[in-house]
Design a protein around this motif. Structure first.
Motif, mmCIF file in Angstrom:
data_model
loop_
_atom_site.group_PDB
_atom_site.id
_atom_site.type_symbol
_atom_site.label_atom_id
_atom_site.label_comp_id
_atom_site.label_asym_id
_atom_site.label_seq_id
_atom_site.Cartn_x
_atom_site.Cartn_y
_atom_site.Cartn_z
ATOM 1 N N LYS A 33 0.857 -1.116 -0.107
ATOM 2 C CA LYS A 33 0.090 -0.161 -0.072
ATOM 3 C C LYS A 33 0.868 1.362 -0.176
ATOM 4 O O LYS A 33 1.860 1.281 0.652
ATOM 5 C CB LYS A 33 -0.889 0.076 1.175
ATOM 6 N N GLY A 34 0.500 2.105 -0.866
ATOM 7 C CA GLY A 34 1.313 3.251 -0.879
ATOM 8 C C GLY A 34 2.465 3.477 -1.752
ATOM 9 O O GLY A 34 3.207 4.338 -1.808
ATOM 10 N N GLU A 35 2.877 2.194 -2.209
ATOM 11 C CA GLU A 35 4.104 2.258 -2.933
ATOM 12 C C GLU A 35 3.751 2.335 -4.430
ATOM 13 O O GLU A 35 2.651 2.124 -5.063
ATOM 14 C CB GLU A 35 5.071 1.063 -2.810
ATOM 15 N N GLU A 169 -8.158 3.452 -4.680
ATOM 16 C CA GLU A 169 -7.094 3.545 -3.795
ATOM 17 C C GLU A 169 -5.837 2.918 -4.775
ATOM 18 O O GLU A 169 -4.734 3.236 -4.328
ATOM 19 C CB GLU A 169 -7.118 2.656 -2.533
ATOM 20 N N GLN A 196 -0.576 10.785 -5.130
ATOM 21 C CA GLN A 196 -0.115 9.425 -4.333
ATOM 22 C C GLN A 196 0.214 10.012 -2.668
ATOM 23 O O GLN A 196 -0.147 9.630 -1.942
ATOM 24 C CB GLN A 196 1.086 8.947 -4.858
ATOM 25 N N ASP A 197 1.029 11.147 -2.944
ATOM 26 C CA ASP A 197 1.570 11.673 -1.565
ATOM 27 C C ASP A 197 0.264 12.258 -0.721
ATOM 28 O O ASP A 197 -0.013 11.927 0.555
ATOM 29 C CB ASP A 197 2.574 12.829 -1.600
ATOM 30 N N ARG A 198 -0.604 12.613 -1.443
ATOM 31 C CA ARG A 198 -1.744 13.316 -0.528
ATOM 32 C C ARG A 198 -2.856 12.304 -0.234
ATOM 33 O O ARG A 198 -3.298 12.620 0.863
ATOM 34 C CB ARG A 198 -2.396 14.599 -1.834
ATOM 35 N N LEU A 199 -3.126 11.644 -0.982
ATOM 36 C CA LEU A 199 -4.464 10.297 -0.908
ATOM 37 C C LEU A 199 -3.820 9.065 -0.577
ATOM 38 O O LEU A 199 -4.459 8.135 -0.338
ATOM 39 C CB LEU A 199 -5.214 10.540 -2.103
ATOM 40 N N GLY A 200 -2.342 8.786 -0.650
ATOM 41 C CA GLY A 200 -1.837 7.396 0.205
ATOM 42 C C GLY A 200 -2.211 6.412 -1.273
ATOM 43 O O GLY A 200 -2.400 5.427 -0.782
ATOM 44 N N THR A 202 -1.860 3.704 -4.271
ATOM 45 C CA THR A 202 -0.938 2.782 -4.653
ATOM 46 C C THR A 202 -0.879 2.748 -6.133
ATOM 47 O O THR A 202 -1.961 2.714 -6.809
ATOM 48 C CB THR A 202 -1.246 1.359 -3.929
#
Ligand code: SF4
Ligand code: MG
Length: 323
Positions: A33-35, A169, A196-200, A202
């Motif tokens: 997640k997040g990458e 997401e 991506q940074d603001r909303l997390g 992937t």
């Protein structure tokens, strides 16, 4: 978050009658997640097939795709899969092709909000559309116009807004900037990173362009003829590539060719995937190939599938020893 395990044996019927193409074979990877995981390779490597399987546009004929623990293939998990569907969206190379040209942009973006029942009041929906347009760098009034009134880069912004409208997401982006001018490419890539940074978010980012991938990916998987031949952290892969094909791809980009490393010049073309070479399918193009390479498929181990690396004939990155 996302996990593809067990071999997939996917057969896609090509134009040739009664010939089957195993577009993707033994592909296995996971995305946290997040990458951002990037998949790179030449056209015909199977990377678009991977993207389509992940979003469910193409079922694997064998094997397993699971996202957040939910199988994308098991019929017993159909209900969970429906709920998951809106959290995974795809961004295509040509956003225009996925837009109804007779719909105004506000309708295009509000459609998933309505379809998934995210908001119901007309005022709330319009306010959300305005918010989404602003989020992707457009103006709320742009919703009143039709897709043809926008440039390629602006259309890609609209496509991203539509993907986010379903509260996605996980975005699977297949060559999202390849059709755009270089200056516009950078703007869209920066927008994607910012979101991506603001909303997390992937990302699974599919590209043939290593220079683009370098700016986007935490990890990179290199595909060749339907298999992942190397996977690793971005920095590691760019500074100390293991697989000869990865080296060849890097050396084809002057800015990325590593000083001090023996170059692996591009030789030959990607073979016809209908009738792939024996053993390591890269052997006809590989300067390090030997008889074992022609006979035996290399096992994927420690992030790479290559006999020469396994045998110590080929060191990551710098020096190369040819037996
Ligand atoms: Fe080259 Fe052999 Fe490695 Fe394949 S297994 S990439 S042919 S050295
Ligand atoms: Mg493609």
């Amino acid at each position: 978050l996302f996990d593809v395990s067990r071999p997939w044996l996917n057969r896609v019927i090509e134009r040739q009658p009664r010939q089957y193409l195993r577009a993707v074979d033994h592909v296995s990877f996971s995305v946290a997640k997040g990458e951002t995981l990037a998949i790179v390779g030449e056209s015909g490597s199977g990377k678009s097939t991977v993207a389509r399987m992940v979003v469910g546009l193409m079922p694997p004929s064998d094997g397993e795709v699971s996202i957040a623990g939910i199988s994308m293939t098991d019929p017993r998990q159909a209900a969970e899969r429906r709920a998951l569907r809106r959290r995974i969206q795809m961004i295509f190379q040509d956003p225009y092709a996925s837009m109804n040209p007779r719909w105004r942009v506000d309708r295009i973006i509000s459609e998933p909000i309505r379809a998934f029942g995210i908001l119901s009041g007309e005022r709330e929906i319009q306010a959300r559309v305005g918010e989404l347009l602003t989020l992707v760098g457009l103006h709320p009034d742009d919703g009143k116009r039709y897709p043809h009134a926008f440039s390629g880069g602006q259309r890609q912004r609209i496509a991203i807004a539509r993907a986010l409208a379903s509260e996605a997401e996980f975005l699977v982006a297949d060559e999202p900037t390849s059709a755009l001018d270089v200056s516009v490419q950078a703007q869209i890539l920066n927008l994607m990173r910012d979101l991506q940074d603001r909303l997390g978010l992937t990302y699974l980012f599919i590209s043939h362009n290593l220079a683009v991938v370098r700016h986007m990916a935490n990890r990179i998987g290199v595909m060749y003829l339907g298999r992942i031949v190397e996977i690793g952290g971005g920095r590691e892969l760019f500074t100390a590539p293991k697989h000869p094909y990865t080296r060849m791809l890097l050396d084809a980009v002057p800015d990325l060719a590593h000083v001090g490393r023996q170059r692996v010049p591009v030789q030959g073309e990607i073979p016809n995937p209908i009738n792939p070479p024996s053993g390591c399918t890269f052997h006809p193009r590989c300067p390090f190939a030997n008889d074992r390479c022609k006979a035996e498929v290399p096992v994927f181990r420690d992030g790479v599938a290559c006999h020469a690396v396994e045998e110590g004939r080929l060191m990551p990155g710098g020096l190369t020893f040819v037996a």
